[in-house]
Motif scaffolding. Sequence first.
Motif, PDB file in Angstrom:
ATOM      1  N   VAL A  98       0.865  -1.173   0.000  1.00  0.00           N
ATOM      2  CA  VAL A  98       0.000   0.000   0.000  1.00  0.00           C
ATOM      3  C   VAL A  98       0.904   1.227   0.000  1.00  0.00           C
ATOM      4  O   VAL A  98       1.785   1.364   0.854  1.00  0.00           O
ATOM      5  CB  VAL A  98      -0.931   0.030   1.231  1.00  0.00           C
ATOM      6  CG1 VAL A  98      -1.781   1.291   1.232  1.00  0.00           C
ATOM      7  CG2 VAL A  98      -1.803  -1.219   1.252  1.00  0.00           C
ATOM      8  N   ILE A  99       0.688   2.091  -0.981  1.00  0.00           N
ATOM      9  CA  ILE A  99       1.439   3.339  -1.078  1.00  0.00           C
ATOM     10  C   ILE A  99       0.483   4.479  -0.758  1.00  0.00           C
ATOM     11  O   ILE A  99      -0.566   4.611  -1.378  1.00  0.00           O
ATOM     12  CB  ILE A  99       2.027   3.538  -2.489  1.00  0.00           C
ATOM     13  CG1 ILE A  99       2.945   2.375  -2.842  1.00  0.00           C
ATOM     14  CG2 ILE A  99       2.766   4.871  -2.581  1.00  0.00           C
ATOM     15  CD1 ILE A  99       3.431   2.399  -4.286  1.00  0.00           C
ATOM     16  N   LYS A 100       0.853   5.292   0.209  1.00  0.00           N
ATOM     17  CA  LYS A 100       0.048   6.457   0.578  1.00  0.00           C
ATOM     18  C   LYS A 100       0.736   7.693  -0.002  1.00  0.00           C
ATOM     19  O   LYS A 100       1.897   7.974   0.308  1.00  0.00           O
ATOM     20  CB  LYS A 100      -0.060   6.565   2.095  1.00  0.00           C
ATOM     21  CG  LYS A 100      -0.932   7.698   2.561  1.00  0.00           C
ATOM     22  CD  LYS A 100      -0.991   7.723   4.074  1.00  0.00           C
ATOM     23  CE  LYS A 100      -1.698   8.958   4.565  1.00  0.00           C
ATOM     24  NZ  LYS A 100      -1.613   9.077   6.018  1.00  0.00           N
ATOM     25  N   GLN A 101       0.007   8.404  -0.856  1.00  0.00           N
ATOM     26  CA  GLN A 101       0.596   9.582  -1.492  1.00  0.00           C
ATOM     27  C   GLN A 101      -0.511  10.594  -1.780  1.00  0.00           C
ATOM     28  O   GLN A 101      -1.559  10.239  -2.338  1.00  0.00           O
ATOM     29  CB  GLN A 101       1.308   9.188  -2.787  1.00  0.00           C
ATOM     30  CG  GLN A 101       2.050  10.321  -3.442  1.00  0.00           C
ATOM     31  CD  GLN A 101       2.778   9.853  -4.679  1.00  0.00           C
ATOM     32  OE1 GLN A 101       2.288   9.033  -5.436  1.00  0.00           O
ATOM     33  NE2 GLN A 101       3.962  10.390  -4.887  1.00  0.00           N
ATOM     34  N   ASN A 102      -0.302  11.826  -1.384  1.00  0.00           N
ATOM     35  CA  ASN A 102      -1.263  12.913  -1.609  1.00  0.00           C
ATOM     36  C   ASN A 102      -2.653  12.565  -1.083  1.00  0.00           C
ATOM     37  O   ASN A 102      -3.665  12.840  -1.725  1.00  0.00           O
ATOM     38  CB  ASN A 102      -1.334  13.278  -3.090  1.00  0.00           C
ATOM     39  CG  ASN A 102      -0.005  13.764  -3.630  1.00  0.00           C
ATOM     40  OD1 ASN A 102       0.757  14.408  -2.911  1.00  0.00           O
ATOM     41  ND2 ASN A 102       0.284  13.445  -4.873  1.00  0.00           N
ATOM     42  N   GLY A 103      -2.717  11.928   0.077  1.00  0.00           N
ATOM     43  CA  GLY A 103      -3.985  11.591   0.682  1.00  0.00           C
ATOM     44  C   GLY A 103      -4.717  10.419   0.051  1.00  0.00           C
ATOM     45  O   GLY A 103      -5.836  10.088   0.434  1.00  0.00           O
TER      46      GLY A 103
END
Length: 153
Positions: A98-103
Amino acid sequence: MPRPQKSRRICCYPDYWSFAPDQDTANATIVMSLDEFETIRLIDYVRLIDGDVQLDEELFLFSGITGRRCYPQGNLKLSCIKNGIKIPDDFVHEQCLVIKQNGKRWLLSGCSHNGILNILDRYRKIYGNAHDYVITGFHMMKKDGEHTEEEKL
């Protein structure tokens, strides 16, 4: 915020530029690039993990997908060897990132042998809500007449 790029640095040139199998059955020499040699050198830095791991603020790796809802039937033909015995593969080793980026959260999976619905169930169990994007392989296509009753619904 995007991840910062790092410069590529190859520490030294290898002593050998090619190798061949011990048993010369194929009579083929394999020539490797500097990048391939550097990858082999960096293998010592690989860390084996078990379970779920928060790698940093943006990256989370999970496994433990146990559901069997709409389980891909092609998996029944795949096996692994445990304790010297050939058994059906349970794919407990399959991991998702899981990549979290820009919300937003991006869910990445390889072949989805556990079944995408089961992977999504595990994701929701961890995060409590739906993903924003999914990038994955799907092994769910079958020939006509090979669908389970659950898949026909």
